[in-house]
Design a protein around this motif. Structure first.
Motif, PDB file in Angstrom:
ATOM      1  N   PRO A 234       0.804  -1.218   0.000  1.00 42.58           N
ATOM      2  CA  PRO A 234       0.000   0.000   0.000  1.00 42.58           C
ATOM      3  C   PRO A 234       0.842   1.277   0.000  1.00 42.58           C
ATOM      4  CG  PRO A 234      -0.865  -1.572   1.584  1.00 42.58           C
ATOM      5  CD  PRO A 234       0.464  -2.092   1.143  1.00 42.58           C
ATOM      6  N   TRP A 235       0.252   2.343  -0.553  1.00 43.58           N
ATOM      7  CA  TRP A 235       0.913   3.636  -0.666  1.00 43.58           C
ATOM      8  C   TRP A 235       0.721   4.397   0.637  1.00 43.58           C
ATOM      9  CZ3 TRP A 235       4.461   5.344  -3.748  1.00 43.58           C
ATOM     10  CH2 TRP A 235       4.652   6.697  -3.987  1.00 43.58           C
ATOM     11  N   PRO A 236       1.820   4.688   1.385  1.00 46.03           N
ATOM     12  CA  PRO A 236       1.667   5.267   2.728  1.00 46.03           C
ATOM     13  C   PRO A 236       1.134   6.689   2.701  1.00 46.03           C
ATOM     14  CG  PRO A 236       3.962   5.224   2.090  1.00 46.03           C
ATOM     15  CD  PRO A 236       3.224   4.464   1.032  1.00 46.03           C
ATOM     16  N   SER A 237       0.384   7.033   3.720  1.00 44.33           N
ATOM     17  CA  SER A 237      -0.113   8.394   3.882  1.00 44.33           C
ATOM     18  C   SER A 237       0.990   9.281   4.443  1.00 44.33           C
ATOM     19  CB  SER A 237      -1.303   8.402   4.843  1.00 44.33           C
ATOM     20  OG  SER A 237      -0.874   8.041   6.157  1.00 44.33           O
ATOM     21  N   GLU A 238       0.739  10.579   4.442  1.00 44.74           N
ATOM     22  CA  GLU A 238       1.708  11.507   5.028  1.00 44.74           C
ATOM     23  C   GLU A 238       1.892  11.220   6.511  1.00 44.74           C
ATOM     24  OE1 GLU A 238       3.696  13.564   3.601  1.00 44.74           O
ATOM     25  OE2 GLU A 238       2.900  13.222   1.597  1.00 44.74           O
ATOM     26  N   GLN A 239       0.832  10.842   7.185  1.00 48.50           N
ATOM     27  CA  GLN A 239       0.935  10.536   8.612  1.00 48.50           C
ATOM     28  C   GLN A 239       1.796   9.295   8.844  1.00 48.50           C
ATOM     29  OE1 GLN A 239      -2.813   9.700  10.535  1.00 48.50           O
ATOM     30  NE2 GLN A 239      -1.911   9.677  12.584  1.00 48.50           N
ATOM     31  N   GLN A 240       1.621   8.303   8.017  1.00 47.81           N
ATOM     32  CA  GLN A 240       2.429   7.095   8.164  1.00 47.81           C
ATOM     33  C   GLN A 240       3.906   7.373   7.895  1.00 47.81           C
ATOM     34  OE1 GLN A 240       0.015   4.792   5.442  1.00 47.81           O
ATOM     35  NE2 GLN A 240      -0.511   3.337   7.073  1.00 47.81           N
ATOM     36  N   LEU A 241       4.187   8.217   6.904  1.00 45.28           N
ATOM     37  CA  LEU A 241       5.580   8.564   6.638  1.00 45.28           C
ATOM     38  C   LEU A 241       6.163   9.385   7.779  1.00 45.28           C
ATOM     39  CD1 LEU A 241       5.745   9.371   2.826  1.00 45.28           C
ATOM     40  CD2 LEU A 241       6.607   7.365   4.039  1.00 45.28           C
ATOM     41  N   ALA A 242       5.379  10.281   8.340  1.00 48.71           N
ATOM     42  CA  ALA A 242       5.868  11.062   9.478  1.00 48.71           C
ATOM     43  C   ALA A 242       6.239  10.150  10.637  1.00 48.71           C
ATOM     44  CB  ALA A 242       4.806  12.077   9.908  1.00 48.71           C
ATOM     45  N   GLN A 243       5.454   9.096  10.846  1.00 51.16           N
ATOM     46  CA  GLN A 243       5.771   8.132  11.902  1.00 51.16           C
ATOM     47  C   GLN A 243       7.034   7.350  11.559  1.00 51.16           C
ATOM     48  OE1 GLN A 243       2.167   5.849  12.063  1.00 51.16           O
ATOM     49  NE2 GLN A 243       1.101   7.304  13.388  1.00 51.16           N
ATOM     50  N   ALA A 244       7.200   7.034  10.275  1.00 54.41           N
ATOM     51  CA  ALA A 244       8.376   6.277   9.842  1.00 54.41           C
ATOM     52  C   ALA A 244       9.658   7.085   9.970  1.00 54.41           C
ATOM     53  CB  ALA A 244       8.190   5.814   8.397  1.00 54.41           C
ATOM     54  N   TYR A 245       9.540   8.414   9.937  1.00 49.38           N
ATOM     55  CA  TYR A 245      10.699   9.296  10.082  1.00 49.38           C
ATOM     56  C   TYR A 245      10.713  10.000  11.431  1.00 49.38           C
ATOM     57  CZ  TYR A 245      11.435   8.903   5.015  1.00 49.38           C
ATOM     58  OH  TYR A 245      11.683   8.432   3.751  1.00 49.38           O
ATOM     59  N   ALA A 246      10.061   9.416  12.423  1.00 42.30           N
ATOM     60  CA  ALA A 246      10.009  10.029  13.754  1.00 42.30           C
ATOM     61  C   ALA A 246      11.412  10.149  14.349  1.00 42.30           C
ATOM     62  CB  ALA A 246       9.106   9.203  14.663  1.00 42.30           C
ATOM     63  N   LEU A 247      11.517  10.784  15.501  1.00 47.31           N
ATOM     64  CA  LEU A 247      12.814  11.098  16.088  1.00 47.31           C
ATOM     65  C   LEU A 247      13.689   9.870  16.297  1.00 47.31           C
ATOM     66  CD1 LEU A 247      11.852  13.849  18.696  1.00 47.31           C
ATOM     67  CD2 LEU A 247      12.982  14.142  16.481  1.00 47.31           C
ATOM     68  N   TRP A 248      13.078   8.710  16.507  1.00 45.69           N
ATOM     69  CA  TRP A 248      13.877   7.497  16.716  1.00 45.69           C
ATOM     70  C   TRP A 248      14.712   7.157  15.486  1.00 45.69           C
ATOM     71  CZ3 TRP A 248      13.614   3.323  13.494  1.00 45.69           C
ATOM     72  CH2 TRP A 248      12.522   3.269  12.614  1.00 45.69           C
ATOM     73  N   TYR A 249      14.226   7.547  14.281  1.00 45.59           N
ATOM     74  CA  TYR A 249      14.883   7.142  13.048  1.00 45.59           C
ATOM     75  C   TYR A 249      16.246   7.803  12.886  1.00 45.59           C
ATOM     76  CZ  TYR A 249      15.615   6.523   8.004  1.00 45.59           C
ATOM     77  OH  TYR A 249      16.153   6.224   6.773  1.00 45.59           O
ATOM     78  N   ARG A 250      16.341   9.075  13.276  1.00 46.75           N
ATOM     79  CA  ARG A 250      17.603   9.792  13.129  1.00 46.75           C
ATOM     80  C   ARG A 250      17.760  10.744  14.310  1.00 46.75           C
ATOM     81  NH1 ARG A 250      18.398  12.371   7.326  1.00 46.75           N
ATOM     82  NH2 ARG A 250      16.476  11.361   7.339  1.00 46.75           N
ATOM     83  N   PRO A 251      17.996  10.213  15.510  1.00 49.01           N
ATOM     84  CA  PRO A 251      18.073  11.071  16.697  1.00 49.01           C
ATOM     85  C   PRO A 251      19.275  12.007  16.643  1.00 49.01           C
ATOM     86  CG  PRO A 251      18.757   8.833  17.223  1.00 49.01           C
ATOM     87  CD  PRO A 251      18.227   8.795  15.828  1.00 49.01           C
ATOM     88  N   ALA A 252      19.148  13.131  17.341  1.00 43.65           N
ATOM     89  CA  ALA A 252      20.206  14.142  17.318  1.00 43.65           C
ATOM     90  C   ALA A 252      21.527  13.592  17.846  1.00 43.65           C
ATOM     91  CB  ALA A 252      19.772  15.354  18.139  1.00 43.65           C
ATOM     92  N   ALA A 253      21.469  12.617  18.751  1.00 45.32           N
ATOM     93  CA  ALA A 253      22.697  12.059  19.330  1.00 45.32           C
ATOM     94  C   ALA A 253      23.420  11.112  18.367  1.00 45.32           C
ATOM     95  CB  ALA A 253      22.370  11.317  20.624  1.00 45.32           C
TER      96      ALA A 253
END
Length: 311
Positions: free
Chosen positions: A44-63
């Motif tokens: 399925p083609w992800p929604s903007e909300q689903q992509l935002a969750q996929a790129y949440a802070l855990w994905y690329r944390p500042a540390a």
């Protein structure tokens, strides 16, 4: 943090060529392979909300994303890329698409070259990475770089066309993407590291990429099936993932705050020890596919004709 496929609609058209899907297209888990252009679209083609969750802070944390020396290795590879490109590019600024935390932008700027990044999911507060889309950018650039970012875009061909309009005569488009027709992609199938659903929206073949760059009037000067990185790690990740329990090596090398799913210390040690054990096999696999020009990534440098007219 998990991607729910049931909450998203099926893709109805190819994200690369725009052809509406029909009965002759191949449906695979998580994607549809277009019968016309050979590029697969995530479905399925992800929604903007689903992509935002996929790129949440855990994905690329500042540390940082990786434990141990991982982030230092990442910084070194970006510095090496910037050094090489700085030598072959004409004068002028560089635009990095999908700049993330600005590592590549910073590497260019340390060479004294103006560089700007764009990334709607940018992490950190790098002063030269803008939280905008590529299509919002104008100006004249010596290079536009898609370093493992083109596959993340909803309209990748439109992005390439816009980038081509930004590049000055004699300037370069630089693209590195996973090679969806690589040997490792075929061997590991639905467990291939670079599928990365739902963040990777298109799964591109070398033929489709090179044909599009040529159609834009760019002369391909360099093609590498090694320089794009992730070749050896793709084999390691795939081999380890076939072991009992299907350990996720990519999660194992990330910091605990940057993992998609929690891992116990014992299970993480299991994944890391397994990677060390299968390293000889992964090296052989990497050598074979690179020699066969079927490596896990494709890296391309394509130059705009010096007689081209901007606009």
């Amino acid at each position: 943090m998990a991607y729910s496929r049931t909450a998203a609609p099926a893709a109805t058209e190819c994200a690369w060529c725009g052809r509406r899907f029909g009965g002759d297209d191949e449906h695979r888990p998580g994607r549809i392979l277009c019968a016309r252009c050979g590029v697969a679209t995530t479905s399925p083609w992800p929604s903007e909300q689903q992509l935002a969750q996929a790129y949440a802070l855990w994905y690329r944390p500042a540390a940082g994303r990786f434990s141990g020396l991982g982030d230092k290795v990442l910084k070194h590879t970006r510095s090496t890329l910037a050094s090489r490109l700085h030598r072959v590019l004409p004068e002028g600024p560089v635009l990095d698409v999908g700049a993330g935390d600005g590592t590549l932008v910073g590497a260019f700027r340390r060479h004294g070259r103006e560089a700007v990044g764009v990334d709607p999911y940018a992490s950190g507060s790098h002063p030269h990475v803008r939280d905008v889309e590529l299509e919002d950018m104008t100006g004249a650039w010596s290079a536009v770089v898609f370093w493992h970012s083109l596959e993340h875009l909803r309209q990748p061909v439109r992005a390439l066309r816009h980038a081509a309009d930004l590049v000055v005569p004699g300037g370069v488009l630089v693209v590195a993407v996973p090679n969806a027709t690589s040997l490792q992609a075929r061997v590991f199938g639905d467990r291939w590291l670079a599928l990365d659903l739902p963040r990777h929206l298109v799964h591109i073949s070398p033929q489709a990429l090179l044909s599009q760059l040529a159609a834009l009037g760019f002369r391909v000067e360099r093609v590498s099936y090694l320089r794009g990185g992730q070749v050896l790690f793709g084999w390691l990740h795939g081999l380890v993932g076939r072991l009992p329990g299907h350990p996720d090596l990519y999660d194992a090398i990330r910091r605990s705050a940057a993992r998609q799913a929690p891992q116990s210390p014992a299970f993480r040690l299991y994944a890391l020890a397994a990677a060390a054990a299968v390293l000889p096999v992964a090296l052989v696999g990497s050598a074979i596919e690179v020699a066969a020009r079927s490596g896990g990534t494709i890296y391309v440098e394509a130059r705009r004709d010096t007689d081209a007219v901007i606009g």
